[in-house]
Scaffold this motif. Structure first.
Motif, short mmCIF file in Angstrom:
data_model
loop_
_atom_site.label_atom_id
_atom_site.label_comp_id
_atom_site.label_asym_id
_atom_site.label_seq_id
_atom_site.Cartn_x
_atom_site.Cartn_y
_atom_site.Cartn_z
N MET A 198 41.62 14.09 -53.93
CA MET A 198 42.08 15.34 -53.32
C MET A 198 41.12 15.84 -52.26
SD MET A 198 45.00 15.82 -54.22
CE MET A 198 45.26 17.38 -53.42
N VAL A 199 39.82 15.54 -52.41
CA VAL A 199 38.87 15.96 -51.38
C VAL A 199 39.19 15.26 -50.06
CG1 VAL A 199 36.46 15.89 -50.69
CG2 VAL A 199 37.05 16.54 -52.99
N TYR A 204 40.74 11.98 -59.38
CA TYR A 204 41.76 12.66 -58.57
C TYR A 204 41.24 13.96 -57.98
CZ TYR A 204 45.22 9.25 -59.58
OH TYR A 204 45.90 8.08 -59.62
N VAL A 205 40.65 14.81 -58.82
CA VAL A 205 40.19 16.10 -58.30
C VAL A 205 38.96 15.90 -57.43
CG1 VAL A 205 39.34 18.37 -58.95
CG2 VAL A 205 41.14 17.32 -60.27
N GLY A 206 38.01 15.07 -57.91
CA GLY A 206 36.73 14.96 -57.22
C GLY A 206 36.76 14.08 -56.00
N ILE A 248 39.81 14.02 -63.74
CA ILE A 248 39.16 15.04 -62.91
C ILE A 248 38.23 14.38 -61.89
CG2 ILE A 248 37.49 16.91 -62.97
CD1 ILE A 248 38.86 17.97 -65.37
N ILE A 249 37.44 13.39 -62.35
CA ILE A 249 36.48 12.78 -61.41
C ILE A 249 37.22 12.08 -60.28
CG2 ILE A 249 34.73 10.99 -61.17
CD1 ILE A 249 33.74 11.66 -63.90
N PHE A 282 44.25 19.56 -62.86
CA PHE A 282 43.35 20.21 -63.81
C PHE A 282 44.07 20.52 -65.11
CE2 PHE A 282 39.88 22.97 -64.89
CZ PHE A 282 38.85 22.35 -64.22
N VAL A 299 38.58 13.31 -68.42
CA VAL A 299 37.44 13.50 -67.52
C VAL A 299 37.56 12.58 -66.32
CG1 VAL A 299 34.95 13.42 -67.36
CG2 VAL A 299 35.99 14.30 -69.38
N ILE A 300 38.05 11.34 -66.54
CA ILE A 300 38.23 10.41 -65.43
C ILE A 300 39.26 10.96 -64.45
CG2 ILE A 300 39.22 8.16 -64.87
CD1 ILE A 300 36.38 7.92 -65.66
#
Lengths: 203, 351
Positions: free
Chosen positions: A65-66, A60-62, A57-58, A38, A54-55
């Motif tokens: 990592m889930v 890796y984070v979204g 976040i989408i 983040f 934004v990519i």
């Protein structure tokens, strides 16, 4: 203002990256890794790379990592067992860390790619579109590299699926295509029969 | 006095804060009365009356519910991670509300007019999954964590189909900016909307949206008739209410996005239509009223689905997402590519 933001997010990133490797609980470590992503997305935003931020976040984070958290949450991890080999593996760990540090120093700090070799990037006007610039570069100058990367990813997907695919014909599971194709005649039989009185019924 | 107010409004921070309040207050009021509408609509569909005790015709019911939840005790399960237990609903509500920053309500009415608006909304919904994951994990409860895995897997799966559906819109509009996407649908009234060339993507987008918000018929996370609740089973009082609020804010977001991306947003369906002279009447003007009425159609669909369809089984949900929706979207992206090169009027004409 921008400098304050940069140092805030950089400090945030370094701190949470440190927490990833020092926290004992693996699930918490994964959550700190999310925070690290983040903060790095925020730093990229300051570089005017809003599309990449934004990519990041989408993807890796979204997504990544889930799935990672799924695995970590489902595993029954024994924390004392994890700590057991610390002293034994310490020399290898130090060697790997030094090698990593050396490469990073060679890339970032040395004479080859150091910051002083590059001019400060120009500040773009408000109507500058990072996506349009990236798209133009990707689909003209680097189109072959881009396509090769796409094919490699596709091969990776096919390989991962074929490695984990097991056909188990003996398990009891639904074949949904058969269920959809079924007709009422297959399941239901209408029988015509003469009415007859039951026992004890008055006629 | 007026000059003073105007000069205060000119300060950038104040200006932005006023705009945020102007978006959030109507939004939260809509959420409150959306819950009331839901209970009334489903009540009438099931030949019941619905809430009618608090206030005239039950109009004060959402306020009474909010009061009740606010004054309830917050119970922390034993062994729960208190910090994460409170952070989880905070993430859920903040991502649900932050996504509204880039939603335009008119040609000039937008808080943050950014280039990557569509991706930003996708990013916010994907961060929203962490509210679910943290809630389940920090509760220290087996039921909560099992439901977390189910809900998170469902949301992540349908995000892919939703993303592919949006790729079609981006190809047609050649922009990720929502204002540009709406402008791309202007010019020929109702026929110019992207819902016609992108009809399969439009259906898939909305159904994926229903699955993403964990609403019926995909509400295995909280099947009221079978289980108590899902990932928020250990939550009580205001913390539970916040999850509820986030869910409804997300439903309205999905509805307004469907209206903006596929049904022309604030554009009038009668603009430049020669039939009966409608194109020159007052109905042809674009205004926020069109956007709101289109959004209400989709909000009503959410309730209608809930009253109509039986709940999907979990493996059927996964099959629908992965084996039906994703292949259809990929095929339709090729079709959109063909339409793009054919410059199919009136949607794909290069400006």
């Amino acid at each position: 203002m921008e400098t304050i933001l940069f140092y805030f997010f950089s400090a945030f990133m370094v701190l949470s990256a440190l927490m990833v490797i020092t926290v004992h609980n693996p699930v918490r470590a994964a959550f700190f890794l999310v925070l690290t992503f983040f903060a790095s997305a925020a730093v990229w935003l300051l570089l005017e790379a809003e599309f990449l931020a934004v990519i990041l976040i989408i993807v890796y984070v979204g997504a990544v990592m889930v799935l990672f958290l799924f695995v970590v949450m489902m595993l029954d991890i024994n924390i004392t067992e994890l700590k057991a080999g610390f002293v034994k593996n310490l020399p290898i760990a130090i060697a790997v860390a030094l090698a990593m540090f050396g490469t990073i120093y060679y890339v970032v700090g040395g004479d080859q790619f150091g910051v002083e070799h590059f001019a400060t990037p120009d500040r773009h006007a408000a109507d500058y579109s990072n996506i349009a610039a990236l798209g133009k570069l990707l689909y003209t100058e680097y189109v072959f590299a881009f396509e090769i990367a796409a094919v490699i990813l596709l091969v990776g997907i096919v390989a991962a699926i074929s490695l984990t695919l097991r056909r188990r014909p003996n398990t009891r599971h639904q074949k949904i295509e058969d269920q959809i194709a079924v007709k009422s005649e297959d399941r239901l039989r209408v029988v015509e029969m003469a009415p007859h009185a039951r026992k004890g019924e008055r006629k | 006095m007026l000059d003073l107010i105007l000069s205060i409004y000119e300060i950038p921070v104040i200006n932005i804060l006023v705009k945020i309040v102007a978006i959030l207050v109507p939004l939260l009021l809509t959420v409150a009365y959306f819950t009331y509408l839901e209970r009334k609509v489903i009540g009438y569909m099931q030949v019941r009356i619905g809430p009618n005790r608090v206030g005239p015709r039950g109009w004060l019911q959402p306020i009474a519910d909010a009061m009740k939840l606010m004054f309830k005790e917050i119970i922390f399960p034993s062994g729960a991670n208190r910090v994460l237990f409170i952070i989880a609903p905070t993430i859920a509500i903040s991502t649900a509300l932050a996504a509204w920053a880039v939603v335009p309500f008119g040609a000039e009415m937008v808080l943050a007019d950014i280039n990557v608006a569509l991706l930003y909304i996708l990013a916010m919904t994907s961060i929203g999954v962490y509210g679910v994951i943290l809630a389940g994990w920090s509760s220290n409860s087996k039921y909560a964590i099992m439901s977390t895995l189910r809900t998170a897997a469902q949301v992540v799966s349908y995000e892919i189909a939703m993303g592919f559906a949006l790729v079609g819109v981006v190809m047609a509009a050649r922009s990720l900016n929502i204002g540009d996407i709406v402008q791309g649908q202007s010019g020929s009234g109702i026929l110019g909307w992207y819902m016609w060339p992108l009809l399969p993507l439009f259906v898939i987008y909305f159904v994926s949206g229903v699955a993403e918000t964990n609403r019926a018929p995909f509400d295995v996370a909280e099947g009221e008739s079978e289980i108590v609740a899902g990932f928020h089973v250990e939550y009580s009082g205001i913390l539970f209410a916040i999850f509820f609020l986030a869910e409804y804010a997300n439903m309205i977001l999905i509805s307004v996005m469907a209206a903006l991306l596929f049904m022309g947003g604030w554009l009038s369906p009668f603009a430049e239509v020669s039939f009966l002279g409608l194109g020159s009447s007052f109905l042809a003007g674009s205004s926020i009223i069109w956007l709101i009425s289109k959004t209400i159609i989709f909000m009503f669909l959410f309730l209608w689905f809930r009253a109509t369809f039986p709940r999907y089984r979990y493996d059927q949900i996964m099959r629908l997402g992965w084996k039906v929706f994703i292949p259809i979207t990929i095929v339709w992206i090729y079709v959109v590519g063909i339409m793009y090169y054919a410059e199919l009027a009136p949607w794909f004409i290069k400006g």
